[in-house]
Design an enzyme around this catalytic site. Structure first.
Site, PDB file in Angstrom:
ATOM      1  N   HIS A 179      -4.090 -65.686  -0.360  1.00 53.46           N
ATOM      2  CA  HIS A 179      -5.126 -64.513  -0.135  1.00 53.46           C
ATOM      3  C   HIS A 179      -4.575 -63.404   0.747  1.00 53.46           C
ATOM      4  CE1 HIS A 179      -6.685 -65.677   3.680  1.00 53.46           C
ATOM      5  NE2 HIS A 179      -7.515 -65.033   3.749  1.00 53.46           N
TER       6      HIS A 179
ATOM      7  N   GLY B  31      -2.408 -64.201   6.537  1.00 53.90           N
ATOM      8  CA  GLY B  31      -2.592 -65.163   7.285  1.00 53.90           C
ATOM      9  C   GLY B  31      -2.259 -65.080   8.786  1.00 53.90           C
TER      10      GLY B  31
END
Lengths: 136, 483
Positions: B406, B409
């Site tokens: 996504h 990080g």
């Protein structure tokens, strides 16, 4: 500025705060003031106001989360910061408190939520400590 | 702490922590990483949190961990866990407080070279029109009845009220409306918090970013998505604001006692859960759907405000200033999905927290023009670095319950980032690199500095080489709006 009875710890994504107190009441107060300090809240010099807060929970940790959630809610919904906390009554599952508040001028950082992540209140003789993780 | 020797290498980019690692694990953990990203994952408590997540009852297969994984609370950011209907569980903490935090991408026919000198005006317009920052409410105030309609309809409410085009909904996960939403399962406090925050960005790592399509890796897919090298695009990253935070808080607190009722033992109180078929589990699913719909509507209204900003700044300076939706996708959500597992089709609740759905070609929920290429996956990088447009794959259905990464990080705590980076210097260096920054908080800016994050290009390399996504295009930021 972080009060001396609370310390920000390293956490990769969120905020972790170690809080201590000589009593459980003090731990609750330090947790609330330490959480607000992390958010960098500036207040106005307007007149104080007071809010009465009472809640029950199934255990002490949940009671602490509930108390801190209420302070975040007051900040968001009424734009006030807590400047004084008087705990009238507290058991393992019940809390009655009087909160003194001032209007907020600015906030640097938002806390989305108080989490239960590894939450445990450690008790020693005259010393109470916990680590709170906030979702930011 | 988990050591490298505790992991079994399954392939060049896939590692396993077997369920024998700890007695209370019900399934193994599968991590996607190269050697460096594995070392970074071992540096914090993210893999321990994945092991804890593997203790949830009713899980199927394994807990998947993406290469952008980092330590969160309870469940790691970058984790995926699938529980079986009807007796598996739903865990609000395994979805996160910002329910349906996600990313929307819009494309344009505006060439970067045509508007390079107008970008400052464009950044000003976006900053002025799209409310951002801590405690900042929106211009839109809705009644309780209207908010209940938002909960049920999501982005469709925005369409009915003039904030969307039909194509926007077709190009949104679930067409912008998660089914099963019931405002009755949402607390009064959540409803109150939601009333003045529609169409607001918030703060933290949320942003609006103007990008230029820097490189195209899959020309045919890029053409279908409306992306062309050298042209502008716009990303919106935000979620369900105080509404979703309150929904999650309410249910994490309530489920502290629910687990006792169902005799569920867990290694971390933040992982509390309820059986999917229990009254408590059903109520959370109804409330989560409301928050998910709130977030789809929120990003839709922000897209509308971004379109107005493009018009204000660029009308008359370019022939076509309209923004077209590419896709909108969640990365914090629990989704009811049918997956083939061990040769059988089963209904699952797939928890994705900091992970994106990545369904491959042929998935029937996609708009017809995307059926042959698969579902778009939007992977924002850290501020000032690249973002990626990817596509879901068939392999992701087998390897990660149709999921991929996504974002970049985090690798550095916010505390350390603030100590090492001054917000004003960071803004200066980004501006010097040609990126226009509009930010409400300089310390907040410092926390989001690129060096606090992993290398998003490396993360994308891992997911593509592991087969759980395909590259389409890389985007480069030219203006960033943050709260």
């Amino acid at each position: 500025m972080q009060p001396s009875d609370s310390e920000e710890l390293h956490h990769t994504a969120d905020w972790a705060l170690r809080v201590s107190g000589k009593s459980l009441d003090e731990l609750f107060v330090h947790a609330a003031l330490g959480m607000q300090a992390m958010m960098g809240i500036e207040i106005t010099q307007d007149t104080d106001s007071q809010r009465y807060f009472e809640t029950s929970a199934t255990d002490l940790e949940t009671l602490l989360v509930r108390f801190l959630e209420e302070i975040l809610y007051l900040l968001e919904s009424e734009n006030i910061r807590i400047t004084g906390i008087k705990i009238n009554e507290r058991t393992e599952t019940h809390l009655q408190s009087l909160l003194t508040c001032k209007p907020v001028q600015s906030i640097q950082k938002e806390i989305k939520a108080v989490t239960f992540h590894e939450l445990e209140i450690h008790r020693g003789p005259g010393h109470f400590e916990t680590v709170l993780v906030f979702d930011v | 702490m988990i050591q490298k020797q505790d992991l079994i290498r399954l392939s060049e980019y896939q590692w396993e922590i077997p369920s024998t690692y700890r007695g209370d694990m019900r399934v193994p953990v599968h991590l996607f990483a190269d050697d460096r990203l594995l070392e970074e994952a071992l540096d914090d408590r993210s893999l321990l949190q994945a092991v804890n997540a593997a203790c949830l009852p009713g899980l199927v297969g394994w807990v998947s961990v993406m290469p952008d994984v980092h330590q969160g609370y309870g469940f790691p950011i970058g984790g995926v866990a699938a529980s079986r209907f009807p007796d598996g569980v739903i865990s609000p903490g395994a979805i996160g407080y910002d329910i349906n935090c996600g990313v929307r991408l819009l494309s344009s026919r505006i060439e970067f070279n045509q508007v390079e000198h107008e970008l400052s005006d464009l950044a000003d317009a976006l900053y002025a029109n799209c409310p951002s920052g801590v405690g900042v409410g929106g211009k839109l105030r809705v009644t309780r009845k209207e908010l209940e309609a938002v909960c049920r309809k999501g982005a469709r409410w925005a369409l009915e009220n003039g904030y969307a085009e039909p194509e926007d909904l077709e190009r949104t996960e679930e067409q912008g409306t998660v089914p099963g939403a019931s405002p009755r399962s949402v607390s009064d406090r959540a409803m109150q918090r939601g009333r003045n925050q529609l169409g607001t960005l918030g703060a933290g790592n949320h942003f609006i970013e103007v990008d230029v399509v820097d490189e195209v890796f899959h020309p045919e897919a890029a053409r279908i998505l409306g992306l062309e090298q050298g042209f502008l695009a716009l990303q919106i990253h935000c979620g369900s604001r105080g509404f979703g935070h309150q929904v999650c808080s309410d249910y994490v607190r309530e489920f502290q006692t629910t687990i006792q009722r169902y005799a569920i033992l867990l290694p971390d109180r933040e992982l509390v859960c309820a059986p999917l078929n229990s009254p408590e589990g059903i109520r959370y699913l109804e409330a989560m759907a409301c928050a998910a719909n709130y977030a789809f509507c929120n990003r839709q209204i922000l897209a509308h405000l971004a379109r107005l900003s493009f018009e204000q700044a660029l009308a008359g300076r370019v022939p076509d200033w309209h923004l077209r939706q590419v896709y909108d996708i969640a990365h914090n959500m629990g989704k009811t999905e049918i997956h083939t597992f061990e040769g059988r089709q089963i209904k699952l609740c797939v928890h994705r927290k900091g992970a994106t759905r990545a369904f491959g070609p042929g998935f029937q929920g996609l708009p017809p023009e995307y059926l042959d290429i698969g579902q778009p996956v939007l992977v924002p990088g850290s501020m000032g670095t690249a973002s990626w447009v990817l596509l879901g794959t068939e392999a992701s259905m087998q390897l990660s319950f149709g999921s991929t990464c996504h974002g970049a990080g985090r690798v550095m705590s916010r505390k350390q980032a603030k100590r090492e980076i001054r917000g004003s210097e960071l803004r200066g260096s980004l501006e010097a690199a040609g990126i226009h920054i509009r930010a409400g908080s300089l310390p907040g800016l410092a926390e989001e500095a690129p060096l606090a994050y992993k290398d998003v290009d490396r993360v994308v390399e891992v997911v593509t080489r592991a087969g759980i996504a395909r590259k389409v295009a890389r985007l480069k930021p030219v203006a960033v709006i943050k709260g």
